[in-house]
Scaffold this active site. Sequence first.
Site, PDB file in Angstrom:
ATOM      1  N   ASP A 140      80.378  74.751  27.617  1.00 52.00           N
ATOM      2  CA  ASP A 140      80.782  74.589  29.007  1.00 52.00           C
ATOM      3  C   ASP A 140      80.385  75.883  29.702  1.00 52.00           C
ATOM      4  O   ASP A 140      81.033  76.905  29.542  1.00 52.00           O
ATOM      5  CB  ASP A 140      82.303  74.349  29.065  1.00 52.00           C
ATOM      6  CG  ASP A 140      82.856  74.386  30.489  1.00 52.00           C
ATOM      7  OD1 ASP A 140      82.072  74.544  31.453  1.00 52.00           O
ATOM      8  OD2 ASP A 140      84.090  74.258  30.631  1.00 52.00           O
TER       9      ASP A 140
ATOM     10  N   LYS B 179      76.348  80.979  38.309  1.00 56.50           N
ATOM     11  CA  LYS B 179      76.105  79.532  38.321  1.00 56.50           C
ATOM     12  C   LYS B 179      75.871  79.020  39.741  1.00 56.50           C
ATOM     13  O   LYS B 179      75.118  78.071  39.950  1.00 56.50           O
ATOM     14  CB  LYS B 179      77.310  78.839  37.689  1.00 56.50           C
ATOM     15  CG  LYS B 179      77.155  77.343  37.494  1.00 56.50           C
ATOM     16  CD  LYS B 179      78.334  76.827  36.689  1.00 56.50           C
ATOM     17  CE  LYS B 179      78.347  75.320  36.568  1.00 56.50           C
ATOM     18  NZ  LYS B 179      79.467  74.874  35.728  1.00 56.50           N
TER      19      LYS B 179
ATOM     20  N   ASP C 141      89.048  68.002  39.035  1.00 51.77           N
ATOM     21  CA  ASP C 141      88.809  69.319  38.452  1.00 51.77           C
ATOM     22  C   ASP C 141      89.121  70.405  39.478  1.00 51.77           C
ATOM     23  O   ASP C 141      88.332  70.663  40.384  1.00 51.77           O
ATOM     24  CB  ASP C 141      87.338  69.388  37.993  1.00 51.77           C
ATOM     25  CG  ASP C 141      86.973  70.755  37.380  1.00 51.77           C
ATOM     26  OD1 ASP C 141      87.788  71.697  37.452  1.00 51.77           O
ATOM     27  OD2 ASP C 141      85.866  70.872  36.829  1.00 51.77           O
TER      28      ASP C 141
HETATM   29  P1  ADP Z   1      86.960  77.867  37.248  1.00 51.22           P
HETATM   30  O1  ADP Z   1      86.617  76.465  36.921  1.00 51.22           O
HETATM   31  O2  ADP Z   1      86.849  78.170  38.710  1.00 51.22           O
HETATM   32  O3  ADP Z   1      86.273  78.840  36.385  1.00 51.22           O
HETATM   33  P2  ADP Z   1      89.479  77.582  35.833  1.00 51.22           P
HETATM   34  O4  ADP Z   1      89.338  76.147  35.537  1.00 51.22           O
HETATM   35  O5  ADP Z   1      89.410  78.539  34.711  1.00 51.22           O
HETATM   36  O6  ADP Z   1      88.532  78.044  36.997  1.00 51.22           O
HETATM   37  O7  ADP Z   1      90.882  77.741  36.588  1.00 51.22           O
HETATM   38  C1  ADP Z   1      91.330  78.989  37.070  1.00 51.22           C
HETATM   39  C2  ADP Z   1      92.539  78.754  37.931  1.00 51.22           C
HETATM   40  O8  ADP Z   1      93.551  78.126  37.176  1.00 51.22           O
HETATM   41  C3  ADP Z   1      93.099  80.055  38.471  1.00 51.22           C
HETATM   42  O9  ADP Z   1      93.422  79.903  39.844  1.00 51.22           O
HETATM   43  C4  ADP Z   1      94.378  80.209  37.657  1.00 51.22           C
HETATM   44  O10 ADP Z   1      95.376  80.908  38.363  1.00 51.22           O
HETATM   45  C5  ADP Z   1      94.797  78.776  37.454  1.00 51.22           C
HETATM   46  N1  ADP Z   1      95.723  78.649  36.338  1.00 51.22           N
HETATM   47  C6  ADP Z   1      95.511  79.011  35.056  1.00 51.22           C
HETATM   48  N2  ADP Z   1      96.628  78.779  34.323  1.00 51.22           N
HETATM   49  C7  ADP Z   1      97.559  78.248  35.171  1.00 51.22           C
HETATM   50  C8  ADP Z   1      98.916  77.802  35.040  1.00 51.22           C
HETATM   51  N3  ADP Z   1      99.551  77.871  33.870  1.00 51.22           N
HETATM   52  N4  ADP Z   1      99.532  77.299  36.134  1.00 51.22           N
HETATM   53  C9  ADP Z   1      98.900  77.249  37.326  1.00 51.22           C
HETATM   54  N5  ADP Z   1      97.641  77.659  37.515  1.00 51.22           N
HETATM   55  C10 ADP Z   1      96.959  78.157  36.455  1.00 51.22           C
HETATM   56 MG    MG Z   2      85.881  74.893  35.722  1.00 51.13          MG
END
Ligand code: ADP
Ligand code: MG
Length: 621
Positions: free
Chosen positions: A25, A87, A209
């Site tokens: 991913d 990306k 997503d």
């Molecule tokens: P991206 O796809 O943009 O790389 P991610 O899918 O890794 O991002 O998601 C990151 C987001 O998820 C951040 O805003 C983070 O604060 C939020 N996040 C991660 N864990 C939690 C949680 N336990 N509760 C709420 N939000 C969360």
């Molecule tokens: Mg993502």
Amino acid sequence: MALLKISEPGASKTVKSRKFAIGIDLGTTNSLVASGYSGEVEVLLDETGSGLMPSVVNYGQGQIPLVGKLAKEIATRDPKNTISSIKRLLGRSKLEGIEADQFQQYQFSSDSKTGLPEIITDAGCKDPIQISSDILTQLASQARQNFDSEIEGVVITVPAYFNDAQRQQTKQAAELANLNVLRLINEPTAAALAYGLDTQEEGKIVVYDLGGGTFDVSILSLRRGVFEVLATGGDTALGGDDIDYAICNWMMEHGLSKQLLESKGYSELVRYANLIKHELSDKDTVDLKFKDWCGTLNREDFKKICEPFIKRTINACRRVLRDSEIAVADVDNVIMVGGSTRSPIIREEVERYFGMPPLTSIDPDLVVAVGAGIQAEVLVGNDTADNFLLLDVNPLSLGIETMGELVEKIIPRNTPIPSAKAQDFTTFKDGQSVMSIHVVQGERELVSDCRSLAKFELKGIPQMVAGAAKVRVTFQIDADGLLSVSAEELSTQQKAEIQVKPSFGLNADVIEDILESSYENAESDMEIRSLKEAQVEAKQLVDSINSALESDRELLGVEQLSVLNSAMKHLSALLYAGTSVEIRSATEELNRLSNEFAAKRMDLHIGKALKGKIIDKMQEG
Ligand code: ADP
Ligand code: MG
């Protein structure tokens, strides 16, 4: 998931040794690698137990770039050499909109020879392909170390909305990293694979997503084992980060000094808000303390903070449903992807809109990588489940239905794939403008004894007499076993097409049963085929004489007419009662009796045509 080399029934299957494949991913913020080499598909963890590797690369003066956590750690100290979110630049030739904002700390080369945006670093100019390649190299080396084994192939996920240039550059990045790309798959499709939804007959799947900075929603349609992306939507500037900022605002509305906004302390406050947000995913109320300010944030208030953002995501969902002409009630599954979907408030709102609990049992951060890992296992040919086949020969004949419910085989069983074959067909009736193509699989002669795979129609065939139109039906199986069937009317190039996964719902046992029953019934099948063919031929003759009589009855004397009529009656009576021999001989007899009539008609029509020509010529002159 078996790579099944189909041998004759009863012969033992060859056991292939396990191959090492990985799924990646390749994310905007974080990247992950998953593999099924240990038996079950899992995301590989680093020494700290985390599966997420920051998609960050630092190009300092050394030859080897720093990738991941180490790069992220020095980002604030070395901003111009530390590249994140690359990306967003894949497939682009210049910076636009929010991208420009996000990449403002970098210096872009003004004379890029490749046409790609190039960032100037201490280690030279770096384009998005090179930078992505360095991320992939790091992930791959982590995987190699994990299993002390060489990688046979890799599946990489890309957003469903990625265009061809973005996909091509993702592939090039992998090739630059010396990886053998088995396939790129869409992120939402990977999520659906992780939940095993591909084993359902059909369905409509919404993949929601919500990450840190982006929101993507996709509608997938699953039919006959093939996923199709019906629509994608979302917002490239909406994510969990917005909730963090909103929490900061809420704190300032509740007495926290607004001066923070201008000071360096603000980024500290944002980090604090982020922690609070995560805590609120597990607790109803959190006590807040920032510098000398204290407060309490409860679920109700947090919900109010989140609501405007959730509303925007739901509106985007509504739009993609409308684009794909699907009602909320027709959605079969909703899958949650992205860190932000950990928040129960978001889950509740999504559940409320779709009227069903979303799928959340797989970690929303890992689910896409897991799906990529599963696909990699399939493509490399490792056994992980019995109900999934990857075939390098076509295990059962593929064909179409022809008149008389008979099967015409186009690609015979045991043909190595990929493979393509074409055959021409024609119309049965005068003036027939639609041809229905029914794709079937199996070894038997009758359609009803075979598996029906798909049906579609070719419309717009120009009006012609029966048998004059030429429709070319092409069967094409790609290396992954996906069958495309197209039908094209050759004079107008009118075309219709369908795709299907013939291996869907097949396993070794089912194939063996199908083959056995075809051996057992071989003789009776041939008889039935012969009978049906005789019936079709007879019916076509009776039909054509009937239509000839409608226009040219006066060419025949009373006696001739009655002889012809009684021969037709005789044949019609035999049609569904006689044996193939009886029908054939009655058909021959009728053919003989109608010869004279046919000759008379021919004379008449040629005469008419000639007259027409002469008149035309005269008028011209
Ligand atoms: P991206 O796809 O943009 O790389 P991610 O899918 O890794 O991002 O998601 C990151 C987001 O998820 C951040 O805003 C983070 O604060 C939020 N996040 C991660 N864990 C939690 C949680 N336990 N509760 C709420 N939000 C969360
Ligand atoms: Mg993502």
